[in-house]
Scaffold this active site. Sequence first.
Site, PDB file in Angstrom:
ATOM      1  N   ASP A  86       2.998  43.217 -55.308  1.00  0.00           N
ATOM      2  CA  ASP A  86       2.427  42.072 -54.191  1.00  0.00           C
ATOM      3  C   ASP A  86       1.421  41.437 -55.212  1.00  0.00           C
ATOM      4  OD1 ASP A  86       3.683  43.504 -52.228  1.00  0.00           O
ATOM      5  OD2 ASP A  86       2.312  43.915 -51.047  1.00  0.00           O
ATOM      6  N   HIS A 142       6.608  48.428 -58.717  1.00  0.00           N
ATOM      7  CA  HIS A 142       7.811  48.880 -58.530  1.00  0.00           C
ATOM      8  C   HIS A 142       8.737  48.289 -59.517  1.00  0.00           C
ATOM      9  CE1 HIS A 142       7.353  50.489 -54.506  1.00  0.00           C
ATOM     10  NE2 HIS A 142       5.964  50.048 -54.790  1.00  0.00           N
ATOM     11  N   SER A 227      -5.328  44.167 -61.147  1.00  0.00           N
ATOM     12  CA  SER A 227      -4.915  43.959 -62.509  1.00  0.00           C
ATOM     13  C   SER A 227      -3.692  42.853 -62.540  1.00  0.00           C
ATOM     14  CB  SER A 227      -4.543  45.426 -62.954  1.00  0.00           C
ATOM     15  OG  SER A 227      -4.421  45.239 -64.255  1.00  0.00           O
TER      16      SER A 227
END
Length: 260
Positions: A86, A142, A227
């Site tokens: 995200d 992911h 990050s």
Amino acid sequence: MKQRVYQSLIELTNGKWSSLAIQRFAKSPVSRKIIPSYIRTYRIQMGEVSQSIEAFPTLHDFFIRKIDSQHRPIVEGEMIASSPVDAKVESIGSITSTGTFLVKEKSYTLTDLLGNVEHASKYIDGTYIVFYLSPADYHRIHSPVDGHVKQQVTLGEKSYPVNQAGLTYGKTPISGNYRQVTHLVCPNTKTCAVVSVGAMLVNSIQMTNLSRDWKKGEEIGYFTFGSTVVLLFEKNAFHVDSSIIAGSRVRVGEKIGSML
């Protein structure tokens, strides 16, 4: 002048002891009291979170929270790549014939990012996408594709800010920060790289998937602080979806492009 002052201040504050202090606080029981204000400040949608606020013993545990999979469906199709995080798409484009790419008008080199000339050469004239995760974002990473892990390396030591000020005034935080690089063989037999970049003060990137074969959409790790993730694709191996432009927001599982 602004750049020099910024870099000097960051060097003064970004040390071993300050990093340890932040980590200890975030993992202490007292940090739990901050969670409600953290949620309000960053407007976090608790309806997506798999646990209630009371279930998180520390701020760190909340920061690495999981999200119910129903809220992050993974786009189907073997040749379709999905967003690994995200995030905001900070920068996107073509890598030059000399192996450079731009983020906030700052030039980076593949060799610096990947730490190896041979590895860098594979992505010459290819495609790059830089994803920036703010403190408000879900911080688990992911896999963007089905792929076989060809090689993994850890590079860098310190980490500097990768927020707007850091990218603008910092030295070269994306290629200089502590980072983990994974080279994957994709379904089109081409190689792509997933580069997880640490942020200031807390150098922690925890890999949770130790398999040599990644499945698109499955969790591979998480950040313990805000990050960046960089994806690299070989020349003529990937077509970016028209909806993926600099400044756009993406979520885990959404289509970012197609392998050729």
